[in-house]
Structure formats: C-alpha cells, structure tokens
Write a protein that holds these residues in place. Sequence first.
Motif, PDB file in Angstrom:
ATOM      1  N   ARG A   1       0.395   2.370  -1.316  1.00 44.64           N
ATOM      2  CA  ARG A   1       1.801   2.551  -1.689  1.00 44.64           C
ATOM      3  C   ARG A   1       2.598   3.069  -0.496  1.00 44.64           C
ATOM      4  NH1 ARG A   1       4.759   4.296  -7.130  1.00 44.64           N
ATOM      5  NH2 ARG A   1       6.816   4.550  -6.243  1.00 44.64           N
ATOM      6  N   ILE A   2       2.020   4.020   0.226  1.00 48.07           N
ATOM      7  CA  ILE A   2       2.697   4.554   1.419  1.00 48.07           C
ATOM      8  C   ILE A   2       2.852   3.453   2.461  1.00 48.07           C
ATOM      9  CG2 ILE A   2       2.478   6.150   3.353  1.00 48.07           C
ATOM     10  CD1 ILE A   2       1.066   8.093   1.445  1.00 48.07           C
ATOM     11  N   LEU A   3       1.781   2.686   2.693  1.00 50.44           N
ATOM     12  CA  LEU A   3       1.841   1.617   3.686  1.00 50.44           C
ATOM     13  C   LEU A   3       2.882   0.562   3.312  1.00 50.44           C
ATOM     14  CD1 LEU A   3      -1.941   1.130   4.529  1.00 50.44           C
ATOM     15  CD2 LEU A   3      -0.148   2.006   6.050  1.00 50.44           C
TER      16      LEU A   3
ATOM     17  N   ASP B   1       5.920  -0.392   5.693  1.00 49.48           N
ATOM     18  CA  ASP B   1       6.181  -1.788   6.049  1.00 49.48           C
ATOM     19  C   ASP B   1       7.645  -2.146   5.798  1.00 49.48           C
ATOM     20  OD1 ASP B   1       5.203  -4.554   6.734  1.00 49.48           O
ATOM     21  OD2 ASP B   1       5.892  -4.932   4.689  1.00 49.48           O
ATOM     22  N   ALA B   2       8.187  -1.685   4.660  1.00 51.85           N
ATOM     23  CA  ALA B   2       9.596  -1.948   4.356  1.00 51.85           C
ATOM     24  C   ALA B   2      10.503  -1.277   5.385  1.00 51.85           C
ATOM     25  CB  ALA B   2       9.929  -1.457   2.950  1.00 51.85           C
ATOM     26  N   TYR B   3      10.116  -0.071   5.813  1.00 47.54           N
ATOM     27  CA  TYR B   3      10.881   0.630   6.851  1.00 47.54           C
ATOM     28  C   TYR B   3      10.844  -0.134   8.165  1.00 47.54           C
ATOM     29  CZ  TYR B   3      11.510   3.927  10.701  1.00 47.54           C
ATOM     30  OH  TYR B   3      11.881   4.518  11.884  1.00 47.54           O
TER      31      TYR B   3
ATOM     32  N   ASN C   1      15.412   2.801   5.243  1.00 39.46           N
ATOM     33  CA  ASN C   1      15.390   3.645   6.437  1.00 39.46           C
ATOM     34  C   ASN C   1      14.335   4.739   6.288  1.00 39.46           C
ATOM     35  OD1 ASN C   1      16.520   5.558   4.736  1.00 39.46           O
ATOM     36  ND2 ASN C   1      18.535   5.516   5.692  1.00 39.46           N
ATOM     37  N   ALA C   2      14.196   5.546   7.348  1.00 41.53           N
ATOM     38  CA  ALA C   2      13.142   6.566   7.358  1.00 41.53           C
ATOM     39  C   ALA C   2      13.348   7.596   6.250  1.00 41.53           C
ATOM     40  CB  ALA C   2      13.096   7.250   8.725  1.00 41.53           C
ATOM     41  N   ALA C   3      14.618   7.962   5.989  1.00 48.47           N
ATOM     42  CA  ALA C   3      14.896   8.962   4.961  1.00 48.47           C
ATOM     43  C   ALA C   3      14.476   8.457   3.580  1.00 48.47           C
ATOM     44  CB  ALA C   3      16.378   9.327   4.958  1.00 48.47           C
ATOM     45  N   PHE C   4      14.798   7.201   3.276  1.00 41.40           N
ATOM     46  CA  PHE C   4      14.424   6.654   1.973  1.00 41.40           C
ATOM     47  C   PHE C   4      12.907   6.562   1.856  1.00 41.40           C
ATOM     48  CE2 PHE C   4      13.880   3.814  -1.531  1.00 41.40           C
ATOM     49  CZ  PHE C   4      14.995   3.979  -2.328  1.00 41.40           C
ATOM     50  N   MET C   5      12.250   6.164   2.947  1.00 38.11           N
ATOM     51  CA  MET C   5      10.791   6.092   2.939  1.00 38.11           C
ATOM     52  C   MET C   5      10.185   7.462   2.650  1.00 38.11           C
ATOM     53  SD  MET C   5       8.191   5.085   6.056  1.00 38.11           S
ATOM     54  CE  MET C   5       8.635   6.592   6.952  1.00 38.11           C
TER      55      MET C   5
END
Length: 200
Positions: free
Chosen positions: A32-34, A38-40, A46-50
């Motif tokens: 899930r993190i990966l 990948d979407a980032y 963006n990094a904040a949403f990730m």
Amino acid sequence: MANPNPPEINIENLPDEPSDATQRFQKRLRYRILSSVDAYEKGVINAAFMAFETLGTLMPLLCAGYIKHEDVKGAYPFDSWRDQTVTIPAELFEAIIRPFDEYRSAGNSKSLDACFGFERITGQGKPPMKKVQIQRDRMRKIAASVARERIFLVGVDETPNSLERAYALTAEEHNVSTDTARRAYKEFGKWIIQSLQTEC
C-alpha cells in the motif's frame, strides 16, 4: 469480435502468503505504501498527500493497539523510514489525521480547509488561525520582556522593578502601549515565569 483470453497464471510461481498474521499485515502495508510512493513519483499526488495517506492508514491501528510500531517499521519499504524515526504523542497525530481522513472520505462535498478548520475557528469574519497565532507569539514575547524586567534583570543588591515600571520599560522596548504590555503579561505571565524559573 471475440474477447481475448485472459493470460494464464502459473499458480506454482505465485509467492506464498505468509502464515504469520504480522507478516501478512507487513506485506500488505508495504505494498500500500509503495502504491502511494509510485503515485507520488508519477506526479499523481504530492509528498504531503502521500504522507497523510500513509499516516491515515497507520494511526488508527496503532492508537487502537492492534499493531506495534516495531511491526509497522518492518513494513516500511525504505531504510531511511526505518532508521529515522521520532516519538510523538499519538493524540497530536490523531488531531492531524482525523480531519484529513474526513476530507478524503467526503469526496467533493467538503474542502480541505473546511475539514481542518484552520482559517476560522471562532466564527465568520474572524482572522485566520495563523494570524491569531502570530499575534499570540508577539504577545508572549512582550510578556517575557515584562517578566525579565520585573524579576530577572536585577543585581543581587538591587530592588526588583515594580510591575508598572516593567510595563513601561517593556512598552518602550517593543514600541507598544503600557496597556498592551499589561494585557500580554496578564495572559502569558505565569507561563513565562515558570519557564524562566525552569531555565534558571
């Protein structure tokens, strides 16, 4: 035109599902993190949403005691995530993650600001919280000056300044009125003195 046949999957080549519940959780969390990473990297988020997305997944489980942080660390896909950690009160994280989760779940019906409520906490026409906090920080500095003038900037044989004298000296230093210095000390004085006494 006939639909193409789906690709054949060799069951023997599929990775085994871990039998241990913790390992299963770690595996699913890692992917899930990966997926978010990948979407980032593709510029979808963006990094904040990730970061919010990942924390929003972890914090409810951690706070409820379903998992331990050591188990979570085992799922982090990067060495830097595992090695560079800090300890922060869970309630602080919950206060951040809860409105983000509300924003994420609300679809288009609620803005990020509406969920976090940063701009106005005290009603229509009031200044944004960041401006309120800037003013509070300014008043705290004024209160600190009063405390120092009153108590801490005196020699062994000197008599401490009266509060009125401390207000006047502070007002001159900060280019404010004595009433402003008085209000600042009334609001923040006891906390300032406690912190100064701790420092001493």
